[in-house]
Motif scaffolding. Structure first.
Motif, PDB file in Angstrom:
ATOM      1  N   GLU A 110       0.817  -1.215   0.000  1.00  0.00           N
ATOM      2  CA  GLU A 110       0.000   0.000   0.000  1.00  0.00           C
ATOM      3  C   GLU A 110       0.854   1.270   0.000  1.00  0.00           C
ATOM      4  O   GLU A 110       0.321   2.369  -0.142  1.00  0.00           O
ATOM      5  N   LYS A 111       2.156   1.115   0.175  1.00  0.00           N
ATOM      6  CA  LYS A 111       3.027   2.290   0.191  1.00  0.00           C
ATOM      7  C   LYS A 111       3.578   2.531  -1.201  1.00  0.00           C
ATOM      8  O   LYS A 111       4.209   1.659  -1.799  1.00  0.00           O
ATOM      9  N   GLU A 112       3.343   3.722  -1.730  1.00  0.00           N
ATOM     10  CA  GLU A 112       3.772   4.043  -3.081  1.00  0.00           C
ATOM     11  C   GLU A 112       5.291   4.099  -3.172  1.00  0.00           C
ATOM     12  O   GLU A 112       5.982   4.480  -2.222  1.00  0.00           O
ATOM     13  N   ARG A 113       5.799   3.720  -4.333  1.00  0.00           N
ATOM     14  CA  ARG A 113       7.233   3.825  -4.577  1.00  0.00           C
ATOM     15  C   ARG A 113       7.646   5.285  -4.530  1.00  0.00           C
ATOM     16  O   ARG A 113       6.844   6.205  -4.727  1.00  0.00           O
ATOM     17  N   GLU A 114       8.922   5.517  -4.286  1.00  0.00           N
ATOM     18  CA  GLU A 114       9.500   6.847  -4.417  1.00  0.00           C
ATOM     19  C   GLU A 114      10.471   6.809  -5.591  1.00  0.00           C
ATOM     20  O   GLU A 114      11.220   5.840  -5.756  1.00  0.00           O
ATOM     21  N   GLN A 115      10.448   7.866  -6.380  1.00  0.00           N
ATOM     22  CA  GLN A 115      11.312   7.898  -7.556  1.00  0.00           C
ATOM     23  C   GLN A 115      11.775   9.324  -7.825  1.00  0.00           C
ATOM     24  O   GLN A 115      11.014  10.286  -7.635  1.00  0.00           O
ATOM     25  N   TRP A 116      13.041   9.420  -8.259  1.00  0.00           N
ATOM     26  CA  TRP A 116      13.638  10.706  -8.585  1.00  0.00           C
ATOM     27  C   TRP A 116      14.233  10.648  -9.989  1.00  0.00           C
ATOM     28  O   TRP A 116      14.824   9.641 -10.382  1.00  0.00           O
ATOM     29  N   LEU A 117      14.076  11.720 -10.729  1.00  0.00           N
ATOM     30  CA  LEU A 117      14.647  11.864 -12.066  1.00  0.00           C
ATOM     31  C   LEU A 117      15.740  12.913 -12.005  1.00  0.00           C
ATOM     32  O   LEU A 117      15.509  14.033 -11.527  1.00  0.00           O
ATOM     33  N   TYR A 118      16.929  12.557 -12.470  1.00  0.00           N
ATOM     34  CA  TYR A 118      18.036  13.509 -12.489  1.00  0.00           C
ATOM     35  C   TYR A 118      18.308  13.958 -13.916  1.00  0.00           C
ATOM     36  O   TYR A 118      18.511  13.136 -14.815  1.00  0.00           O
ATOM     37  N   LEU A 119      18.308  15.265 -14.120  1.00  0.00           N
ATOM     38  CA  LEU A 119      18.624  15.861 -15.418  1.00  0.00           C
ATOM     39  C   LEU A 119      19.888  16.688 -15.266  1.00  0.00           C
ATOM     40  O   LEU A 119      19.914  17.647 -14.490  1.00  0.00           O
ATOM     41  N   PRO A 120      20.952  16.332 -15.976  1.00  0.00           N
ATOM     42  CA  PRO A 120      22.221  17.054 -15.832  1.00  0.00           C
ATOM     43  C   PRO A 120      22.099  18.551 -16.098  1.00  0.00           C
ATOM     44  O   PRO A 120      22.807  19.350 -15.486  1.00  0.00           O
ATOM     45  N   SER A 121      21.206  18.924 -17.008  1.00  0.00           N
ATOM     46  CA  SER A 121      21.061  20.343 -17.331  1.00  0.00           C
ATOM     47  C   SER A 121      20.577  21.156 -16.133  1.00  0.00           C
ATOM     48  O   SER A 121      20.881  22.340 -16.009  1.00  0.00           O
ATOM     49  N   LEU A 122      19.818  20.520 -15.250  1.00  0.00           N
ATOM     50  CA  LEU A 122      19.318  21.196 -14.057  1.00  0.00           C
ATOM     51  C   LEU A 122      20.219  20.982 -12.848  1.00  0.00           C
ATOM     52  O   LEU A 122      20.102  21.689 -11.843  1.00  0.00           O
ATOM     53  N   LYS A 123      21.090  19.965 -12.938  1.00  0.00           N
ATOM     54  CA  LYS A 123      21.994  19.601 -11.854  1.00  0.00           C
ATOM     55  C   LYS A 123      21.247  19.349 -10.545  1.00  0.00           C
ATOM     56  O   LYS A 123      21.715  19.675  -9.455  1.00  0.00           O
ATOM     57  N   LYS A 124      20.066  18.747 -10.705  1.00  0.00           N
ATOM     58  CA  LYS A 124      19.246  18.482  -9.529  1.00  0.00           C
ATOM     59  C   LYS A 124      18.308  17.327  -9.815  1.00  0.00           C
ATOM     60  O   LYS A 124      17.817  17.172 -10.934  1.00  0.00           O
ATOM     61  N   ALA A 125      18.066  16.495  -8.799  1.00  0.00           N
ATOM     62  CA  ALA A 125      17.105  15.396  -8.924  1.00  0.00           C
ATOM     63  C   ALA A 125      15.713  15.900  -8.566  1.00  0.00           C
ATOM     64  O   ALA A 125      15.525  16.582  -7.559  1.00  0.00           O
ATOM     65  N   ARG A 126      14.756  15.560  -9.410  1.00  0.00           N
ATOM     66  CA  ARG A 126      13.371  15.975  -9.192  1.00  0.00           C
ATOM     67  C   ARG A 126      12.532  14.753  -8.849  1.00  0.00           C
ATOM     68  O   ARG A 126      12.576  13.748  -9.555  1.00  0.00           O
ATOM     69  N   ARG A 127      11.780  14.825  -7.779  1.00  0.00           N
ATOM     70  CA  ARG A 127      10.931  13.708  -7.374  1.00  0.00           C
ATOM     71  C   ARG A 127       9.740  13.594  -8.323  1.00  0.00           C
ATOM     72  O   ARG A 127       9.130  14.603  -8.680  1.00  0.00           O
ATOM     73  N   THR A 128       9.437  12.379  -8.747  1.00  0.00           N
ATOM     74  CA  THR A 128       8.311  12.154  -9.647  1.00  0.00           C
ATOM     75  C   THR A 128       7.163  11.507  -8.887  1.00  0.00           C
ATOM     76  O   THR A 128       7.358  10.893  -7.836  1.00  0.00           O
ATOM     77  N   SER A 129       5.977  11.621  -9.440  1.00  0.00           N
ATOM     78  CA  SER A 129       4.764  11.105  -8.802  1.00  0.00           C
ATOM     79  C   SER A 129       4.385   9.751  -9.379  1.00  0.00           C
ATOM     80  O   SER A 129       4.606   9.491 -10.570  1.00  0.00           O
ATOM     81  N   PRO A 130       3.778   8.868  -8.560  1.00  0.00           N
ATOM     82  CA  PRO A 130       3.232   7.625  -9.106  1.00  0.00           C
ATOM     83  C   PRO A 130       2.228   7.863 -10.226  1.00  0.00           C
ATOM     84  O   PRO A 130       1.983   6.975 -11.044  1.00  0.00           O
ATOM     85  N   ALA A 131       1.650   9.055 -10.270  1.00  0.00           N
ATOM     86  CA  ALA A 131       0.727   9.394 -11.356  1.00  0.00           C
ATOM     87  C   ALA A 131       1.448   9.424 -12.704  1.00  0.00           C
ATOM     88  O   ALA A 131       0.807   9.374 -13.761  1.00  0.00           O
ATOM     89  N   ASN A 132       2.777   9.490 -12.681  1.00  0.00           N
ATOM     90  CA  ASN A 132       3.570   9.507 -13.918  1.00  0.00           C
ATOM     91  C   ASN A 132       3.959   8.111 -14.392  1.00  0.00           C
ATOM     92  O   ASN A 132       4.697   7.972 -15.373  1.00  0.00           O
ATOM     93  N   ASP A 133       3.456   7.062 -13.729  1.00  0.00           N
ATOM     94  CA  ASP A 133       3.900   5.701 -14.061  1.00  0.00           C
ATOM     95  C   ASP A 133       3.513   5.272 -15.465  1.00  0.00           C
ATOM     96  O   ASP A 133       4.130   4.360 -16.027  1.00  0.00           O
ATOM     97  N   ASP A 134       2.494   5.900 -16.065  1.00  0.00           N
ATOM     98  CA  ASP A 134       2.113   5.584 -17.440  1.00  0.00           C
ATOM     99  C   ASP A 134       2.900   6.394 -18.465  1.00  0.00           C
ATOM    100  O   ASP A 134       2.735   6.194 -19.665  1.00  0.00           O
ATOM    101  N   ASP A 135       3.758   7.295 -17.990  1.00  0.00           N
ATOM    102  CA  ASP A 135       4.547   8.117 -18.906  1.00  0.00           C
ATOM    103  C   ASP A 135       5.638   7.277 -19.580  1.00  0.00           C
ATOM    104  O   ASP A 135       6.065   6.242 -19.063  1.00  0.00           O
ATOM    105  N   SER A 136       6.105   7.760 -20.711  1.00  0.00           N
ATOM    106  CA  SER A 136       7.219   7.107 -21.405  1.00  0.00           C
ATOM    107  C   SER A 136       8.456   7.111 -20.518  1.00  0.00           C
ATOM    108  O   SER A 136       8.771   8.117 -19.868  1.00  0.00           O
ATOM    109  N   PHE A 137       9.158   5.976 -20.507  1.00  0.00           N
ATOM    110  CA  PHE A 137      10.398   5.898 -19.759  1.00  0.00           C
ATOM    111  C   PHE A 137      11.549   6.345 -20.650  1.00  0.00           C
ATOM    112  O   PHE A 137      11.943   5.652 -21.583  1.00  0.00           O
ATOM    113  N   MET A 138      12.023   7.562 -20.379  1.00  0.00           N
ATOM    114  CA  MET A 138      13.189   8.116 -21.066  1.00  0.00           C
ATOM    115  C   MET A 138      13.047   8.068 -22.586  1.00  0.00           C
ATOM    116  O   MET A 138      13.971   7.697 -23.319  1.00  0.00           O
ATOM    117  N   GLY A 139      11.867   8.429 -23.076  1.00  0.00           N
ATOM    118  CA  GLY A 139      11.648   8.549 -24.516  1.00  0.00           C
ATOM    119  C   GLY A 139      11.433   7.251 -25.262  1.00  0.00           C
ATOM    120  O   GLY A 139      11.457   7.227 -26.493  1.00  0.00           O
TER     121      GLY A 139
END
Length: 284
Positions: A110-139
């Motif tokens: 029942e506990k949702e996964r935690e996930q972070w996306l790191y983009l070198p251009s931003l030099k920062k990891a951004r936390r993503t939502s489980p609502a994004n699980d249907d999104d394309s994985f890295m294109g």
């Protein structure tokens, strides 16, 4: 009740995984138990850790090809509430070098996964939502869920029966795989109403529980994507391991292929590698 059932299955599976035993289908297993065997195989939950180099091939409808090189690492913990931690990164070409994701998956279904996306251009990891699980994985054709975050409790299951797999001709090497292998054909229905699919099928090989093929259907019941996987037994413990993962979008004609190479298990990876701080410090 549903949570209790999945917790029981996870505890039973964790015990086998910690012992290093690879689970297999057995006569009399329920459909939920069969799916849990596949979950353990997909995320190598019978090993202590896993790494691989990845060749990623993206083919569009015009047959134009782009290739990327990637790296994946996973540590299987199954303690202190954590199931496993996993990261995936691109190492070339320059346009995507350093793009990476870090996923923490929990034992509590029942506990949702935690996930972070790191983009070198931003030099920062951004936390993503489980609502994004249907999104394309890295294109790619694959979704985030299909590569990093799927778990059995996301769906309900129906065993259709045992059928012979018709075979699959790979776009990667032109070979036809697994024709005639006996498989459990299982239908899966999403619990989340927000997902794009109405159902999907799992072709789980009867001999070992490996998922050879998936068919994904939209809300109108039309199949719009397929996923194929090939396997080899790797390492001294003969772990069943995904070698080719091939997804086809039947609407666009796009194909995405991941080829796992230089696979290693049980190297003694440290948990601190799988932190947000380390993700932001990685130099590829």
């Amino acid at each position: 009740m549903r949570k209790t059932r999945w917790l029981l299955l996870i505890v039973m599976a964790a015990g086998m995984a910690l012992a290093g035993e690879v689970p297999k289908p057995k006569e009399g297993m329920s459909v939920d138990q069969l799916i849990d065997v596949w979950y353990q195989i997909q995320f190598t939950r019978f090993a202590r850790d896993y790494t691989s180099n990845n060749k990623v091939i993206l083919i569009d409808r015009g047959k134009a090809r782009r290739e990327r090189q990637g790296y994946r690492a996973r540590i299987i913990l199954q303690q202190h509430g954590i199931d496993y931690k996993d990261y995936v990164a691109f190492v070339s070409p320059a346009a995507v070098k350093g793009v990476a994701t870090l996923t923490w998956s929990y034992l509590d279904p029942e506990k949702e996964r935690e996930q972070w996306l790191y983009l070198p251009s931003l030099k920062k990891a951004r936390r993503t939502s489980p609502a994004n699980d249907d999104d394309s994985f890295m294109g790619s054709v694959f979704t985030v869920e299909e590569i990093t975050s799927w778990r059995p409790s996301y769906e309900t299951y129906k065993l259709v029966g045992v059928k012979k797999f018709p075979g699959y001709k790979s776009e990667y090497d032109g070979k036809t795989y697994y024709a005639g292998d006996d498989c459990y054909l299982i239908e899966a229905f999403p619990r989340r109403q927000t997902t794009l699919r109405s159902r999907r099928t799992f072709w789980l090989r009867k001999s070992d529980g490996c998922c050879l093929f998936q068919e994904v259907f939209d809300k109108n019941g039309k199949m719009y994507k397929t996923l194929f996987r090939s396997y080899q037994l790797v390492g001294p413990n003969s772990y069943p391991t995904q070698i080719i993962i091939e997804g086809k979008d039947l609407r666009t004609g796009d194909v995405s292929i991941v080829v796992n190479e230089e696979i290693k298990f049980d190297q003694g990876l440290k948990e601190n590698i799988f932190s947000v701080e380390n993700l932001q410090k990685m130099k590829w």
